[in-house]
Motif scaffolding. Structure first.
Motif, PDB file in Angstrom:
ATOM      1  N   VAL A  24      -5.318  -4.964  -0.818  1.00 18.76           N
ATOM      2  CA  VAL A  24      -4.893  -3.663  -1.343  1.00 18.76           C
ATOM      3  C   VAL A  24      -5.585  -3.494  -2.695  1.00 18.76           C
ATOM      4  CG1 VAL A  24      -2.915  -2.230  -2.065  1.00 18.76           C
ATOM      5  CG2 VAL A  24      -2.612  -3.949  -0.255  1.00 18.76           C
ATOM      6  N   TYR A  25      -5.917  -2.256  -3.039  1.00 14.20           N
ATOM      7  CA  TYR A  25      -6.550  -2.020  -4.331  1.00 14.20           C
ATOM      8  C   TYR A  25      -6.067  -0.707  -4.930  1.00 14.20           C
ATOM      9  CZ  TYR A  25      -9.531   1.237  -1.761  1.00 14.20           C
ATOM     10  OH  TYR A  25      -9.970   2.265  -0.985  1.00 14.20           O
ATOM     11  N   LYS A  61       0.740   3.656  -3.079  1.00 15.15           N
ATOM     12  CA  LYS A  61       0.079   4.935  -2.783  1.00 15.15           C
ATOM     13  C   LYS A  61       1.014   6.111  -3.072  1.00 15.15           C
ATOM     14  CE  LYS A  61      -3.109   6.879   0.518  1.00 15.15           C
ATOM     15  NZ  LYS A  61      -4.386   6.457  -0.018  1.00 15.15           N
ATOM     16  N   THR A  83       0.837  -1.204   0.000  1.00 14.29           N
ATOM     17  CA  THR A  83       0.000   0.000   0.000  1.00 14.29           C
ATOM     18  C   THR A  83       0.868   1.250   0.000  1.00 14.29           C
ATOM     19  OG1 THR A  83      -1.742  -1.159   1.209  1.00 14.29           O
ATOM     20  CG2 THR A  83      -1.832   1.253   1.219  1.00 14.29           C
ATOM     21  N   TYR A  84       1.879   1.272   0.861  1.00 13.71           N
ATOM     22  CA  TYR A  84       2.775   2.433   0.961  1.00 13.71           C
ATOM     23  C   TYR A  84       3.464   2.719  -0.371  1.00 13.71           C
ATOM     24  CZ  TYR A  84       6.807   5.227   2.258  1.00 13.71           C
ATOM     25  OH  TYR A  84       7.752   6.209   2.305  1.00 13.71           O
ATOM     26  N   VAL A 119      -5.510   4.453  -4.027  1.00 16.54           N
ATOM     27  CA  VAL A 119      -4.987   3.195  -3.493  1.00 16.54           C
ATOM     28  C   VAL A 119      -5.496   3.082  -2.068  1.00 16.54           C
ATOM     29  CG1 VAL A 119      -2.904   1.941  -2.764  1.00 16.54           C
ATOM     30  CG2 VAL A 119      -2.917   3.208  -4.921  1.00 16.54           C
ATOM     31  N   GLY A 120      -5.914   1.903  -1.674  1.00 13.91           N
ATOM     32  CA  GLY A 120      -6.384   1.699  -0.312  1.00 13.91           C
ATOM     33  C   GLY A 120      -6.289   0.242   0.096  1.00 13.91           C
ATOM     34  N   GLN A 121      -6.749  -0.025   1.304  1.00  8.37           N
ATOM     35  CA  GLN A 121      -6.716  -1.369   1.869  1.00  8.37           C
ATOM     36  C   GLN A 121      -8.080  -1.741   2.426  1.00  8.37           C
ATOM     37  OE1 GLN A 121      -3.320  -0.628   4.722  1.00  8.37           O
ATOM     38  NE2 GLN A 121      -2.888  -2.734   4.180  1.00  8.37           N
TER      39      GLN A 121
END
Length: 182
Positions: free
Chosen positions: A82-83, A51, A47-48, A62-64
């Motif tokens: 994650v997406y 993102k 994610t980091y 981007v998120g979780q």
């Protein structure tokens, strides 16, 4: 005489208390085991990295762990680890309070020891049927990432490889070892 189960809609599922560790599959609530430590660390690292890159390039969101309605009648709500959603596909009203009404462009699933092949394959089918472009299956134990496409083509990236997704994330790259070596 058998009594038919009432199948839930995505909207009814949203209203249920305690759905944080569940998905809606063919109208029925399926409990999920909360992720373990390595799973959480790997998802956070991906994610980091994603993102930071997506934000810098202005490409989308981007998120979780958010719910996505990936099927109707009976409803299905999947929750990727994650997406990524491309900017042009974000609904006009913005990020929803409830479940996303669209499939993510990129789905990242961190595979835990408790995940079965059948469940993972069913998730792949659901996401691709709903319109996802790519799915990354991350295997922390094996230290590799499988990149799956709707056409059935799968590419395997090992720890020393550079992960890229030129058609979905043009210019993005990262070493697989950066995200799977904990």
């Amino acid at each position: 005489m058998a009594v038919a189960k009432k199948l839930l809609t995505a909207e009814e599922f949203w209203e249920l208390p305690g759905h944080e560790h569940a998905e809606l599959v063919r109208g029925e609530v399926v409990e999920r085991m909360p992720p373990g430590g390595i799973h959480g660390e790997v998802a956070a690292e991906i994610t980091y990295i994603l993102k930071a890159w997506v934000k810098r390039e202005g490409l989308g969101r981007v998120g979780q762990e958010a719910g996505f309605v990936v099927g109707r009648n009976p409803d299905k709500v999947r929750v990727p680890d994650v997406y990524f959603i491309r900017r042009e596909r974000i609904p006009a009203e913005g990020v929803p309070e409830g479940f996303w009404p669209i499939a993510p462009d990129l789905v990242v699933e961190v595979i835990s020891p408790s995940d079965t092949v059948e469940v993972v394959r069913e998730k792949l089918e659901d996401y691709f049927a709903a319109g996802s472009s790519e799915i990354w299956l991350v295997y922390p134990r094996a230290k590799l990432i499988e990149v799956c496409s709707p056409s059935g083509v799968t590419r395997v990236f090992r720890q020393e490889d550079t992960l890229e997704s030129p058609h979905l994330l043009p210019g993005f790259s990262c070493k697989v070892g950066e995200v799977v070596s904990l």
